[in-house]
Write an enzyme that holds these catalytic residues in place. Structure first.
Site, PDB file in Angstrom:
ATOM      1  N   SER A   1       0.863  -1.181   0.000  1.00  0.00           N
ATOM      2  CA  SER A   1       0.000   0.000   0.000  1.00  0.00           C
ATOM      3  C   SER A   1       0.900   1.231   0.000  1.00  0.00           C
ATOM      4  CB  SER A   1      -0.877   0.009   1.247  1.00  0.00           C
ATOM      5  OG  SER A   1      -0.075   0.340   2.365  1.00  0.00           O
ATOM      6  N   LYS A   2       0.256   2.388  -0.015  1.00  0.00           N
ATOM      7  CA  LYS A   2       1.026   3.639  -0.070  1.00  0.00           C
ATOM      8  C   LYS A   2       1.971   3.793   1.112  1.00  0.00           C
ATOM      9  CE  LYS A   2      -1.730   6.452  -3.079  1.00  0.00           C
ATOM     10  NZ  LYS A   2      -2.998   7.166  -3.108  1.00  0.00           N
ATOM     11  N   ARG A   3       1.628   3.105   2.214  1.00  0.00           N
ATOM     12  CA  ARG A   3       2.521   3.161   3.379  1.00  0.00           C
ATOM     13  C   ARG A   3       3.931   2.698   3.017  1.00  0.00           C
ATOM     14  NH1 ARG A   3       2.229  -0.635   6.759  1.00  0.00           N
ATOM     15  NH2 ARG A   3       0.623  -1.692   5.555  1.00  0.00           N
TER      16      ARG A   3
END
Ligand code: GLU
Length: 480
Positions: A244-246
């Site tokens: 994910s963007k994390r």
């Protein structure tokens, strides 16, 4: 055997995610390996979230990656009439039924089921409505959805990646195929389109496994053979969690902007869940196409490691010809506001590309060689200056004096090396004690191409000016 027809079917509700790009790539590789056809179908039925801008970004991303399609782009939104016709057929044949339950009624059915500890499954109450009730409600204009009557039988398939997967029909809900506004729900739209487009193989993410039994049931009901399904593994971050963007950039466009080469990205994505065998990492396009099979796709999740992508990009940068990188480097220099004369750049790119991992790093290093005043001293460079003290200045001055004696036509790597060796000998210096200060003065760093090549690429005037400036600044610092 009919020839292979595969499709990539993105929903244009966001950017091109690396997972989507990997799915597209696997479909492309399979089409190219088998001499088949890749169809691009934009699934734009979510009218609120689908945009033309997203479609544009997806097409650009695929084009950048070199994933070209043979048919399309087709837009799913255009096939509403066929989707409805397929739903009507199911209805006429008693394989689907109208459901008049309102959202509130369904909510309370759900709450009741959950309250009694059972998972909610639609109880088919509208399937039991008699013909006159249905006629009356239609007459009254009551809205209805269309539900598929899922046969209570086994639904199994031989997955191209996972082997046999089996579900029981009675575990599936009578899912909705047509909304009350008469638009098709994903599972019907996909099956209807895949039949019409004569798709032979559906290669898509693992997250769709739960849709597949519903789709196979629809194929059966429509009297058509199901395609081969191959579900490719999820992509995880290096911490083992879903990517994910994390974890950093997940859009293909972000990698394009940070200076990843498309060939490197493609190679990297291909290895997310597929392997050419023999632990090979760098695989050319022709080899990928030759070696790609569904059977070689791994079952276990793949890990997206940005450090590996950078490493791989470095490999592609160092083996690329400077001329082949000219366009991307020029674009980057333009963004950085660096002026350059054309024709000058290729030898500079050639000098630095082996020590860069991204095109941005190449452009940075090129910019410094075009104008060494741009050099920013890194911590190792500063440590060398601190440690050498006065001898840093003395080395620069000796080098500058000796090199000033060289005429412009003799400013060449071999002559420069001879001159530096002679200068070191004259002053009783180790060659490194003469070279490293030059390197730090010109680049700010203790790592670069060989110093004689660096001087050649920077050029006589710029090199001499910079050596004197840095010597002056450093001796000022010593005096203070
Ligand atoms: N539009 C679907 C998605 O983006 C495609 C699924 C499929 O390949 O069937 O997930």
């Amino acid at each position: 055997m009919p020839s292979v027809r595969v499709r990539f079917a993105p929903s244009p509700t966001g950017y091109l995610h690396v997972g989507g790009a990997r799915t597209a790539l696997f479909n492309w590789l399979y089409a190219r390996h088998t001499g088949g056809t890749l169809i691009l179908r934009i699934e734009d039925t979510d009218r609120e979230r689908s945009t033309e801008a997203h479609t544009g970004v997806i097409l650009d991303g695929l084009t950048w990656l070199g994933v070209d399609w043979d048919e399309g782009p087709f837009f799913q939104g255009a096939y509403g009439p066929r989707h409805r016709a397929d739903a009507e057929r199911l209805l006429e044949e008693g394989k689907a039924y109208r459901c008049f339950c309102t959202r509130e009624e369904l909510e309370s059915q759900r709450a009741w089921a959950e309250g009694s500890g059972a998972g909610f499954r639609y109880d088919r109450r509208c399937h039991r409505l008699d013909a006159s009730t249905v006629a009356r409600r239609l007459q009254a204009g009551d809205p209805f959805t269309m539900r598929f009557f899922v046969p209570h039988e086994e639904i199994a398939w031989e997955d191209g990646v996972h082997g046999r997967i089996s579900f029981q029909g009675h575990d599936l809900d009578d899912f909705v195929v047509l909304r009350s506004d008469h638009t098709a729900i994903y599972n019907l739209a996909v099956v209807s389109d895949d039949i019409a487009m004569e798709i032979t193989h559906v290669i898509r993410g693992d997250d769709h496994i739960s849709n597949t039994p519903k789709q196979i049931a629809l194929y059966r009901a429509l009297g058509r053979p199901a395609p081969v399904f191959a579900h490719v593994p999820m992509i995880l971050g290096t911490d083992g969690k879903k990517l994910s963007k994390r974890h950093g950039a997940t859009a293909v466009g972000d990698y394009q902007n940070t200076g990843i080469l498309p060939q490197a990205m493609r190679n990297f994505l291909a290895l997310l869940g597929w392997s050419p065998g023999e632990d090979r990492e760098i695989v050319t396009e022709a080899e990928m196409i030759r070696l790609f099979t569904l059977a070689a796709i791994q079952k276990k999740a793949a890990v997206f490691d940005p450090a590996k992508l950078e490493w791989m990009n470095g490999q592609y940068l160092s083996s690329a010809a400077g001329a082949a990188l000219l366009g991307v480097v020029e674009r980057e220099l333009g963004r950085m506001g660096v002026n350059h004369e054309e024709g000058d750049l290729i030898p500079v790119i050639d000098a630095v590309k082996a020590r860069a991992r991204t095109v941005l790093q190449v452009a940075d290093q090129v910019a410094v060689r075009l104008d060494p005043a741009r050099a920013r001293r890194d911590s190792n460079g500063q440590a060398l200056v601190d440690q050498m003290g006065a001898s840093f200045v003395a080395s620069l001055v000796s080098a500058a004096d000796a090199l000033t004696a060289l005429d412009p036509p003799t400013w060449k790597p071999d002559v420069l090396l001879d001159t530096l060796k002679a200068t070191a000998a004259t002053h009783g210096l180790k060659l490194g004690d003469l070279m490293q200060p030059i390197r730090v003065a010109l680049t700010g760093s203790t790592v670069s191409e060989p110093v004689n090549e660096l001087l050649a690429v920077v050029g006589r005037e710029r090199s001499l000016r910079r050596l004197r400036e840095v010597a002056d600044a450093a001796s000022g610092g010593l005096a203070a």
